[in-house]
Design a protein around this motif. Sequence first.
Motif, PDB file in Angstrom:
ATOM      1  N   ASP A  37       0.867  -1.186   0.000  1.00  0.00           N
ATOM      2  CA  ASP A  37       0.000   0.000   0.000  1.00  0.00           C
ATOM      3  C   ASP A  37       0.902   1.234   0.000  1.00  0.00           C
ATOM      4  O   ASP A  37       1.502   1.590   1.009  1.00  0.00           O
ATOM      5  N   PRO A 157     -12.321   7.477  -1.098  1.00  0.00           N
ATOM      6  CA  PRO A 157     -10.853   7.391  -1.105  1.00  0.00           C
ATOM      7  C   PRO A 157     -10.268   8.115   0.101  1.00  0.00           C
ATOM      8  O   PRO A 157     -10.908   8.984   0.697  1.00  0.00           O
ATOM      9  N   ASP A 162      -2.576  12.691  -2.454  1.00  0.00           N
ATOM     10  CA  ASP A 162      -2.709  13.006  -3.882  1.00  0.00           C
ATOM     11  C   ASP A 162      -1.502  12.574  -4.715  1.00  0.00           C
ATOM     12  O   ASP A 162      -1.616  12.391  -5.919  1.00  0.00           O
ATOM     13  N   ARG A 163      -0.354  12.417  -4.080  1.00  0.00           N
ATOM     14  CA  ARG A 163       0.839  12.069  -4.842  1.00  0.00           C
ATOM     15  C   ARG A 163       1.052  10.557  -4.937  1.00  0.00           C
ATOM     16  O   ARG A 163       1.969  10.096  -5.601  1.00  0.00           O
ATOM     17  N   PRO A 165       0.450   6.801  -6.172  1.00  0.00           N
ATOM     18  CA  PRO A 165      -0.022   6.203  -7.427  1.00  0.00           C
ATOM     19  C   PRO A 165      -1.301   5.393  -7.237  1.00  0.00           C
ATOM     20  O   PRO A 165      -1.607   4.924  -6.133  1.00  0.00           O
ATOM     21  N   GLU A 166      -2.011   5.215  -8.346  1.00  0.00           N
ATOM     22  CA  GLU A 166      -3.140   4.294  -8.360  1.00  0.00           C
ATOM     23  C   GLU A 166      -2.613   2.858  -8.276  1.00  0.00           C
ATOM     24  O   GLU A 166      -1.477   2.617  -8.666  1.00  0.00           O
ATOM     25  N   PRO A 167      -3.436   1.934  -7.782  1.00  0.00           N
ATOM     26  CA  PRO A 167      -4.825   2.138  -7.362  1.00  0.00           C
ATOM     27  C   PRO A 167      -4.978   2.688  -5.955  1.00  0.00           C
ATOM     28  O   PRO A 167      -6.081   2.958  -5.521  1.00  0.00           O
ATOM     29  N   TRP A 168      -3.853   2.878  -5.260  1.00  0.00           N
ATOM     30  CA  TRP A 168      -3.921   3.208  -3.839  1.00  0.00           C
ATOM     31  C   TRP A 168      -4.572   4.559  -3.592  1.00  0.00           C
ATOM     32  O   TRP A 168      -5.250   4.758  -2.591  1.00  0.00           O
ATOM     33  N   ARG A 169      -4.333   5.511  -4.505  1.00  0.00           N
ATOM     34  CA  ARG A 169      -4.887   6.855  -4.294  1.00  0.00           C
ATOM     35  C   ARG A 169      -6.418   6.849  -4.261  1.00  0.00           C
ATOM     36  O   ARG A 169      -7.032   7.625  -3.556  1.00  0.00           O
ATOM     37  N   SER A 170      -7.010   5.948  -5.027  1.00  0.00           N
ATOM     38  CA  SER A 170      -8.474   5.996  -5.184  1.00  0.00           C
ATOM     39  C   SER A 170      -9.220   4.890  -4.456  1.00  0.00           C
ATOM     40  O   SER A 170     -10.450   4.897  -4.416  1.00  0.00           O
ATOM     41  N   ILE A 171      -8.500   3.953  -3.905  1.00  0.00           N
ATOM     42  CA  ILE A 171      -9.183   2.832  -3.257  1.00  0.00           C
ATOM     43  C   ILE A 171      -9.987   3.347  -2.051  1.00  0.00           C
ATOM     44  O   ILE A 171      -9.502   4.158  -1.273  1.00  0.00           O
TER      45      ILE A 171
END
Length: 185
Positions: A37, A157, A162-163, A165-171
């Motif tokens: 994560d 989320p 904000d910095r 990376p996906e998918p972690w930023r939006s999970i």
Amino acid sequence: MLDVAHDLLGRRLVRLLDGQRISGLIVETEAYRGEEDLACHARAGRTPRTAVMYGPPGQAYVYFTYGMHWLLNCVTGPEGFPAAVLIRAILPQEGLEVIAARRAGRPRRAWCNGPAKLCQALSIDGSHNDSPLWDSTGALWLEKGQPITEEQIKYTPRIGIDRVPEPWRSIPWRFVMNGTLNEQG
DNA sequence: CGCCCGATGTGCT
DNA sequence: GCACATCGGGCGT
């Protein structure tokens, strides 16, 4: 784990300060779990700061950030797997005079509606790191609060990453009890 | 209301 | 060196 972030909603966070109870109901949490994560501090592996997260569940993980703020987490299991739940907001219940004094000049809704605000309000700092949150004879612990239902929980989320990376930023690992954050109390 | 930004110390690269 | 799981004040709309 995620179920812990879920279960912490509605529980009561209690601080014993100078013999007086100061408490509030937890209404907002976030889950951080695993070295994979990239929003979790354990992304850098086991370090002096993150060691607590690798320990047994139920301990406090309290850390200092932005040069001035303390943030409170509850370590989750299993032991050896780094994970924690950030407590982001509480609804003040006991010790309102103390909270008001420690959050002087601010409206009640802004007393504890942020992870650093509630630490300031309850006088939580690094001295509480690695302390047991299941021990009601200490200075900081969790109690059964008020049971909540699935319909009362909103999933979004996580905040302030904000910095990452996906998918972690939006999970959607932020958990909010509906209609609590803007209440006047 | 929203966006922007400075404060201010620490941990990790 | 730089990023940082934030907060609150300032200013424009």
